[in-house]
Each structure stands twice: as C-alpha cells, then as structure tokens.
Scaffold this active site. Structure first.
Site, PDB file in Angstrom:
ATOM      1  N   ASP A 107       0.853  -1.189   0.000  1.00 46.49           N
ATOM      2  CA  ASP A 107       0.000   0.000   0.000  1.00 46.49           C
ATOM      3  C   ASP A 107       0.891   1.241   0.000  1.00 46.49           C
ATOM      4  OD1 ASP A 107       0.151   1.120   2.959  1.00 46.49           O
ATOM      5  OD2 ASP A 107       0.202  -1.065   3.034  1.00 46.49           O
ATOM      6  N   ASP A 115      -8.639  -7.583  -0.150  1.00 42.97           N
ATOM      7  CA  ASP A 115      -7.735  -7.766   0.985  1.00 42.97           C
ATOM      8  C   ASP A 115      -8.455  -7.321   2.236  1.00 42.97           C
ATOM      9  OD1 ASP A 115      -7.458  -4.760   0.500  1.00 42.97           O
ATOM     10  OD2 ASP A 115      -6.374  -5.061   2.369  1.00 42.97           O
ATOM     11  N   CYS A 133     -13.247 -29.039   6.097  1.00 43.83           N
ATOM     12  CA  CYS A 133     -12.055 -28.253   5.763  1.00 43.83           C
ATOM     13  C   CYS A 133     -10.836 -29.166   5.689  1.00 43.83           C
ATOM     14  CB  CYS A 133     -11.841 -27.174   6.824  1.00 43.83           C
ATOM     15  SG  CYS A 133     -10.360 -26.182   6.539  1.00 43.83           S
ATOM     16  N   CYS A 187      -7.617 -27.980   5.712  1.00 45.16           N
ATOM     17  CA  CYS A 187      -6.415 -27.238   6.119  1.00 45.16           C
ATOM     18  C   CYS A 187      -5.614 -28.047   7.147  1.00 45.16           C
ATOM     19  CB  CYS A 187      -6.799 -25.868   6.669  1.00 45.16           C
ATOM     20  SG  CYS A 187      -7.213 -25.852   8.419  1.00 45.16           S
ATOM     21  N   CYS A 205      -7.353 -28.354  10.635  1.00 46.51           N
ATOM     22  CA  CYS A 205      -8.517 -29.247  10.718  1.00 46.51           C
ATOM     23  C   CYS A 205      -8.131 -30.709  10.517  1.00 46.51           C
ATOM     24  CB  CYS A 205      -9.587 -28.821   9.712  1.00 46.51           C
ATOM     25  SG  CYS A 205     -10.356 -27.260  10.178  1.00 46.51           S
ATOM     26  N   HIS A 260      -6.177 -21.807   9.631  1.00 47.60           N
ATOM     27  CA  HIS A 260      -7.511 -22.235   9.183  1.00 47.60           C
ATOM     28  C   HIS A 260      -8.248 -21.092   8.482  1.00 47.60           C
ATOM     29  CE1 HIS A 260     -11.589 -23.791   9.085  1.00 47.60           C
ATOM     30  NE2 HIS A 260     -11.931 -22.606   9.546  1.00 47.60           N
TER      31      HIS A 260
HETATM   32 ZN   LIG Z   1      -9.492 -25.773   8.661  1.00 50.79          ZN
END
Ligand SMILES: [Zn+2]
Length: 419
Positions: free
Chosen positions: A120, A294, A332, A334, A337, A362
């Site tokens: 930025d 963002d 999920c 990830c 998880c 996550h």
């Molecule tokens: Zn997750």
C-alpha cells in the site's frame, strides 16, 4: 456439455492491437486474461500474470504487517496456495526502513517470499493510525510514532519506498477521507488523488517491473465517483482499486459505489476492492465484478479465537467446545482441521499463542478455498447457483439475509431462494 459462458482467449493481445494511444505506451509487467464471465451477473474469472507467478482470480490477498503475516510463516502461506499477499509500506518504511530492505533484495528477499507482493502507499495507515496527520497538496505530514519527528509522505516518497520494497503491485498515494465524511472535502480529496496519481506515475522508477494501481475515490457520491472514474481511466495504469469504502458507511451505499465503479472500469484490467474480507461481502462483490480483495479481518479475528466456517464463525474459546473432538470444520482440509480438534484448540487458547497460529492458518485457508470455489463456479457457468447455496448455508433462514446483499445480488440478476 457446453456451459453458457462467454470466453475470451486473448483479450490482452486484442487490446494492444487497437490503433490507439495505448499501444504507444510502455508495456506493463502485468497481463489479465479473461477466462470466463458469468452470463447472468458481472462475475468474472481471470488469470492475472504478475512478475513472480500467475494469480487466478477472484483472489483474496492476506495482509502482512512488518513483512510477515502475524502467526504464520512464508512457507505455510505458500503451502496454503497463496499467490499474492500484502506488505505494509507504513510499517516497513518506518522499521526496519527501506534501505535495509533494499539490501536484502527487496521485500521478497527480506521475507523470503517467492510469490507476488502488493504494497500500500502508506497513506491510509497514517491517517488511520496517527492522530496528528495533516494533508496538504504536497503530501501527508505526520509525527513518527517511532521517534516523534515530523515526516512528510509525498506521492514521490511513497513510490520511492515502494520501489525499494520491490513489490509487484504498488498503490498510489491517495488523499483518504473517511467514507462517512460529506461536503466539499470529499471532492477536494478526489481531485487531489487524481493529481497525486500523476505524480506517482511520474515517480515510478521501475515501470517495467512494478505495477502501479490507481485508487478510485469520491466518497459516497455517484457524481464524484463517476468523475474520478472518468479522470483516472484516461491514465494508462495497469490496474484500478476501488478505495474509500469499508469505513463504516451504510452497506446500501457501499454496494452501489462498488457496482458503479465496475460498470465504468476497463474490462481488461484488474479491479481491486480494498479492505473487504467478510465472506458474504466477497461473494456479493465478485457478483458485482471485482477481482481482488484484501482485509485484516480473517487473521485479526483468528487471534481472538474466532474461526471462519461456512455457517458463519465458531468461537473456539466458548465452553461448549471444551469436549468437542470434531475439527473446526469437518469439511475443511487445512493443516489445522486435519490434525486438531475443537477441544484441543479450546484448551490451547488458555495458555499458548500456538492456538492463534492454528486458527490463523484455518482462517486463511477458508478465505482462499472460498475464492477458489467461487472461481470454479464461474468457469463452470454455475455461479448464480453457487451464490444461492452459499447464502443458504450462511443464514439459517432466508429472513436473516442482509437486505443490502439481497438488493445487490438482485441488481445483477441473482434472486435468492426463500427457505
Ligand atoms: Zn481448517
């Protein structure tokens, strides 16, 4: 079976072949290829080619502050499939300072990040974090929180710092006013932002390597937004951001400004909606034609134990999860998880910052996965159905749908089902 999707294979080449002034200007280090456009709404899926790698859009860009995302390493971010993240010019420009980062081969080398970075201008942080800031035609004057000396951030200085950081996308310095401000100050800020864009373009030392994005301003006035769009789209910049929103304005005003902007932005350039990161806002604003987003929200909220899930959020610290051995979200994939239960994270949150780290992973994964699903649905020609299913999961009954989201989606021909 062929999906009813308009496709364009070589939009950029077509654009360049036009006998206009554009073909005489420098080639930017960015190309945008339209992969698919939703035949119903304004949603689009694109391949954005940037210097460090290609970025499939729509895309959510996680926000780092001092070169790193709080609670996550560059490796982990890469493993989650993140192709572009944000570096914070204000913090980096202050400490460790552009000279040190330049020595480390720019911000990529400093944080050892092989993919794309967007920085930025530093202006927004100053106006929002530093109370004693003053805007003049020359730039933004403020007192450094790290030593108290007076610093003047001009458009030239902002680009100089961003040139040292070596980001793939740089943002122009703009004159930021809160989205709830009204009156002549809004027009003044918009006109000044146009003048500062010209100064930023002239100051860019690396136009062949670093893309400078313009930021559309104009508050909540349709006339001023339109005037800003008219002026800024005359400039040959590689991309456009929609700025000055997500600052506490009514959502009804918010989506109308977004939609007006995408109606007038060039089709073959990326459109970045700044500061937007709630799942519902992302899905609606993709429908309105935005490509890039963002927000600090997903990582900030993770540090308070709030995990993002398709049905809203899950507060890991709540007592009800103390003996719950399910992962945060059973669907999920990830790393958090796959490995940890709600009960474990609940216990960890009492005395270990690693808990924040797990939830941050996550939440970033949730955002990136959501955008990948959105993109795939656009490519498959089923985006309107995706939106309907998404909203049904997020809201237990249709009378809980936010009115602004219903209206915004209806404006692009997506009518939500009642349930
Ligand atoms: Zn997750």
């Amino acid at each position: 079976m062929a999906a009813p999707v308009r496709r364009e294979t070589d939009a950029v080449a077509a654009d360049i072949s036009m006998p206009s002034l554009k073909s005489l200007s420098a080639v930017s280090p960015l190309t945008l290829r339209l992969v698919a456009e939703c035949p119903v709404s304004k949603a689009r899926a694109c391949d954005l080619a940037l210097p460090h790698c290609a970025v499939p859009t729509p895309v959510f860009m996680p926000v780092g502050t001092q070169g790193t995302l709080k609670g996550i390493t560059s490796d982990q971010l890469e493993d989650l499939g993140c192709n572009i993240c944000l570096g914070n010019t204000y913090h980096l420009g202050m400490r460790p300072g552009p000279a040190l980062i330049e020595k480390a081969s720019g911000l990529h080398g400093f944080m050892n990040w092989r993919r794309n970075l967007l920085t930025d201008s530093g202006g927004f942080q100053m106006v929002s974090l530093v109370e004693l800031s003053e805007v003049t035609e020359e730039g933004v004057k403020f007192k450094s929180p790290y030593g108290g000396d007076e610093i003047l951030l001009t458009p030239e200085k902002s680009i100089e710092i961003q040139n040292s950081l070596g980001s793939d996308i740089m943002m122009q310095l703009d004159d930021v006013v809160s989205s709830t401000v009204t009156g002549p100050r809004v027009e003044e800020a918009m006109r000044r932002s146009v003048r500062w864009l010209d100064r930023c373009m002239a100051a860019n030392q690396n136009p062949e390597k670093q893309n400078l994005f313009a930021i559309i301003q104009g508050g909540l006035s349709l006339e001023l937004r339109k005037a800003c769009l008219d002026e800024m789209t005359k400039r040959d910049v590689p991309g456009f951001a929609i700025g000055g929103l997500s600052g506490g304005e009514e959502k009804d005003d918010f989506w109308k400004m977004v939609s007006l902007s995408t109606d007038h932005l060039p089709r073959h350039k990326p459109r970045y909606l700044m500061g937007v990161g709630y799942a519902v806002d992302l899905v609606v604003c993709v429908a309105l034609g935005c490509d890039m987003f963002d927000c600090v929200f997903p990582t900030r909220t993770a540090r308070f134990g709030s995990a993002l899930v398709p049905w809203g959020s899950l507060q890991v610290k709540h007592k009800q999860f103390a003996k719950d051995f399910k992962p945060i979200d059973p669907d999920c994939t990830c790393p958090t998880c796959k490995r940890h239960s709600r009960a474990y994270l609940h216990a960890l949150f009492k005395n270990d910052t690693a808990a924040m780290h797990h939830v941050t992973i996550h939440n970033i994964s949730y955002q990136l996965t959501l955008m990948r699903s959105v993109r795939q649905s656009i490519i498959d020609g089923r985006f309107p159905d995706f939106v309907k299913t998404f909203m049904k999961k997020m809201f237990p009954s249709s009378d809980k749908y936010p009115g602004w989201a219903v209206d915004a989606l209806r404006s692009v021909n997506i009518t939500l089902d009642q349930h």
